[in-house]
Design a protein around this motif. Structure first.
Motif, PDB file in Angstrom:
ATOM      1  N   GLY A  34       1.250  -3.543   5.960  1.00 47.02           N
ATOM      2  CA  GLY A  34       2.758  -4.083   5.745  1.00 47.02           C
ATOM      3  C   GLY A  34       3.858  -3.703   6.665  1.00 47.02           C
ATOM      4  O   GLY A  34       4.023  -3.419   7.352  1.00 47.02           O
ATOM      5  N   ILE A  63      14.058  -0.524  -1.415  1.00 51.68           N
ATOM      6  CA  ILE A  63      12.632  -0.754  -1.418  1.00 51.68           C
ATOM      7  C   ILE A  63      12.174  -0.531   0.138  1.00 51.68           C
ATOM      8  O   ILE A  63      12.097  -2.374   0.259  1.00 51.68           O
ATOM      9  N   ALA A 106       4.733  -5.206  -1.010  1.00 51.08           N
ATOM     10  CA  ALA A 106       5.573  -4.827  -2.424  1.00 51.08           C
ATOM     11  C   ALA A 106       4.746  -4.970  -3.687  1.00 51.08           C
ATOM     12  O   ALA A 106       4.390  -5.098  -4.999  1.00 51.08           O
TER      13      ALA A 106
HETATM   14  P1  FAD Z   1       2.379  -0.479   3.496  1.00 52.27           P
HETATM   15  O1  FAD Z   1       2.577   0.950   3.151  1.00 52.27           O
HETATM   16  O2  FAD Z   1       1.983  -1.275   4.793  1.00 52.27           O
HETATM   17  O3  FAD Z   1       1.135  -0.716   3.076  1.00 52.27           O
HETATM   18  C1  FAD Z   1       0.695  -0.164   1.308  1.00 52.27           C
HETATM   19  C2  FAD Z   1      -0.490  -0.708   0.950  1.00 52.27           C
HETATM   20  O4  FAD Z   1      -0.057  -2.541   0.986  1.00 52.27           O
HETATM   21  C3  FAD Z   1      -1.520  -1.075   1.455  1.00 52.27           C
HETATM   22  O5  FAD Z   1      -2.775  -0.418   0.308  1.00 52.27           O
HETATM   23  C4  FAD Z   1      -2.000  -2.776   2.315  1.00 52.27           C
HETATM   24  O6  FAD Z   1      -3.210  -2.809   3.217  1.00 52.27           O
HETATM   25  C5  FAD Z   1      -1.133  -3.247   1.609  1.00 52.27           C
HETATM   26  N1  FAD Z   1      -0.870  -4.258   1.916  1.00 52.27           N
HETATM   27  C6  FAD Z   1       0.213  -3.997   2.805  1.00 52.27           C
HETATM   28  N2  FAD Z   1       0.737  -5.667   2.910  1.00 52.27           N
HETATM   29  C7  FAD Z   1      -0.168  -6.416   2.205  1.00 52.27           C
HETATM   30  C8  FAD Z   1      -0.452  -7.472   2.242  1.00 52.27           C
HETATM   31  N3  FAD Z   1       0.688  -8.532   3.340  1.00 52.27           N
HETATM   32  N4  FAD Z   1      -1.564  -7.991   1.353  1.00 52.27           N
HETATM   33  C9  FAD Z   1      -2.747  -7.614   0.140  1.00 52.27           C
HETATM   34  N5  FAD Z   1      -2.350  -5.555   1.028  1.00 52.27           N
HETATM   35  C10 FAD Z   1      -1.248  -5.780   1.965  1.00 52.27           C
HETATM   36  N6  FAD Z   1       7.777   2.460  -3.822  1.00 52.27           N
HETATM   37  C11 FAD Z   1       8.334   1.919  -4.957  1.00 52.27           C
HETATM   38  O7  FAD Z   1       8.582   1.345  -5.722  1.00 52.27           O
HETATM   39  N7  FAD Z   1      10.178   2.160  -5.519  1.00 52.27           N
HETATM   40  C12 FAD Z   1      11.011   2.604  -4.690  1.00 52.27           C
HETATM   41  O8  FAD Z   1      11.816   2.419  -5.163  1.00 52.27           O
HETATM   42  C13 FAD Z   1      10.594   2.797  -3.869  1.00 52.27           C
HETATM   43  N8  FAD Z   1      11.587   3.974  -2.513  1.00 52.27           N
HETATM   44  C14 FAD Z   1      11.246   4.228  -1.405  1.00 52.27           C
HETATM   45  C15 FAD Z   1      12.007   4.586  -0.510  1.00 52.27           C
HETATM   46  C16 FAD Z   1      12.007   4.371   0.768  1.00 52.27           C
HETATM   47  C17 FAD Z   1      13.301   5.128   1.707  1.00 52.27           C
HETATM   48  C18 FAD Z   1      10.754   4.896   1.364  1.00 52.27           C
HETATM   49  C19 FAD Z   1       9.703   5.249   2.747  1.00 52.27           C
HETATM   50  C20 FAD Z   1       9.769   4.010   0.241  1.00 52.27           C
HETATM   51  C21 FAD Z   1       9.741   3.215  -0.753  1.00 52.27           C
HETATM   52  N9  FAD Z   1       8.910   3.207  -1.589  1.00 52.27           N
HETATM   53  C22 FAD Z   1       8.900   2.958  -3.397  1.00 52.27           C
HETATM   54  C23 FAD Z   1       7.752   3.037  -1.087  1.00 52.27           C
HETATM   55  C24 FAD Z   1       7.091   1.482  -0.870  1.00 52.27           C
HETATM   56  O9  FAD Z   1       7.958   1.098  -0.036  1.00 52.27           O
HETATM   57  C25 FAD Z   1       6.841   1.375  -1.305  1.00 52.27           C
HETATM   58  O10 FAD Z   1       5.348   1.445  -2.229  1.00 52.27           O
HETATM   59  C26 FAD Z   1       6.011  -0.972  -0.650  1.00 52.27           C
HETATM   60  O11 FAD Z   1       5.332  -1.464  -1.547  1.00 52.27           O
HETATM   61  C27 FAD Z   1       5.241  -0.120   0.042  1.00 52.27           C
HETATM   62  O12 FAD Z   1       4.767  -1.904   1.121  1.00 52.27           O
HETATM   63  P2  FAD Z   1       4.457  -1.824   1.886  1.00 52.27           P
HETATM   64  O13 FAD Z   1       4.863  -2.895   2.999  1.00 52.27           O
HETATM   65  O14 FAD Z   1       5.778  -0.870   3.372  1.00 52.27           O
HETATM   66  O15 FAD Z   1       3.195  -1.489   2.621  1.00 52.27           O
END
Ligand code: FAD
Ligand code: EPU
Length: 265
Positions: free
Chosen positions: A43, A102, A109
């Motif tokens: 993601g 986020i 997400a």
């Molecule tokens: P990635 O980190 O790229 O992947 C995470 C997982 O999702 C992996 O298993 C990946 O394979 C899977 N994935 C990604 N895209 C898909 C798709 N299209 N289909 C199926 N699987 C997929 N999290 C919170 O919950 N609450 C918060 O308040 C929060 N605050 C944050 C603040 C900061 C500064 C940072 C850096 C992170 C924060 N996070 C928070 C963590 C993060 O943003 C979340 O966990 C978010 O959901 C991850 O999404 P991503 O798209 O970056 O996924």
């Protein structure tokens, strides 16, 4: 479709991770081709700790038709959540305010059921389109096993689009709610991180527990427990996955916390 060798540290918010073959898919046809061999889905890389050795599988990233959206219709899983939160507010649509700050893509997400104490992704979903076994399937949120920072997607499932459950509300009300969420995030660091490293144990804050143990500022190489929030590990510049793993180990020797991040491979 673009296929390239990359370093995943350039595609993760923590700035850590070795080489992989990145497949940027833009159409359904691309997706069919990209999923013909073992793969992982990336993601926005904001919840990942990728090893320095990288990953052997193809890494699929959604773009093109998977990154377009209509807030009253289908929203591509490759769209950035912060963009949607702002755009929904602009259109006077409520339901995403709790997700402010986020840095996820919509698909990530959904997979993580990202959220804050003001709301989580699952609450905002009406339907989810998931590609698996060579076909697109539509699911209702109650079929996806959502819980605290977790979901149960079908094996190998790639979220491709979602429909959101948004309600028209006065702009001032939406803005007020967003300001409240923003205020709750004020104590979080601005440096490179992957958000909270550990899940909160029921009834506790992992950040507070780490803080109370005096572990803030604990450092291995360029990986450090944030001085601002105990549950954030920050990359001061050149941190490696090895540094981060060692730091996680030292914290877990003191406290029985469960990792929130996903570790690749
Ligand atoms: P990635 O980190 O790229 O992947 C995470 C997982 O999702 C992996 O298993 C990946 O394979 C899977 N994935 C990604 N895209 C898909 C798709 N299209 N289909 C199926 N699987 C997929 N999290 C919170 O919950 N609450 C918060 O308040 C929060 N605050 C944050 C603040 C900061 C500064 C940072 C850096 C992170 C924060 N996070 C928070 C963590 C993060 O943003 C979340 O966990 C978010 O959901 C991850 O999404 P991503 O798209 O970056 O996924
Ligand atoms: N606290 C400390 N010291 C610290 C950190 C926190 O004493 O170093 C105290 C705070 O003062 C507060 C309490 O602990 O009284 C809770 O802290 P905070 O409000 O920061 O919430 P949190 O439980 O640490 C959770 C989520 C965050 C989310 C915020 C805001 C988890 C693991 N973390 O943090 O999500 O942004 O609430 O709702 O559930 C993430 O999951 O990656 C993430 C950042």
């Amino acid at each position: 479709m673009r296929i390239e060798r990359v370093l995943l540290k350039d595609y993760t918010t923590l700035g850590v991770g070795g080489p992989a073959e990145l497949w940027t898919v833009e159409t359904q046809e691309d997706l069919l081709k990209a999923t013909e061999a073992p793969y992982r889905v990336l993601g926005n890389g904001s919840n990942l700790l990728v090893m320095d050795e990288g990953v052997p599988e193809r890494v699929i990233r959604l773009a093109g038709e998977f990154a377009t959206y209509d807030l009253r219709g289908w929203v591509g899983a490759g769209v950035l959540l912060p963009l949607l939160v702002q755009e929904a507010a602009r259109q006077g649509l409520s339901g995403l305010e709790g997700l402010l700050g986020i840095p996820a893509q919509v698909g990530g997400a959904v997979k993580m059921n990202a959220g804050t104490r003001f709301g989580e992704m699952a609450d905002a979903l009406e339907a989810v389109e998931i590609f698996h076994e060579g076909r697109f399937h539509i699911y209702l949120p109650q079929e996806l096993g959502f819980g605290y920072r977790q979901s149960r997607l079908p094996p190998g499932g790639i979220v491709t689009r979602v429909r959101l459950k948004l309600k028209e509300r006065p702009l001032e009300e939406i803005r007020r709610r967003m300001a409240e969420v923003d205020a709750a995030r004020k104590g979080q660091p601005k440096r490179k991180s992957a958000g909270c490293a550990f899940k909160n144990p029921p009834g506790h804050s992992a950040g507070r527990l780490i803080d109370e143990r005096g572990l803030k500022g604990l450092r291995v190489g360029d990986a450090m427990v944030s001085l601002e929030h105990g549950n954030f590990i920050v990359n001061l510049g050149q941190a490696t996955a090895k540094d981060v793993l060692e730091l996680l180990k030292r914290i877990q020797e003191e406290l029985p916390l469960e990792l929130e991040w996903e570790v690749w491979p």
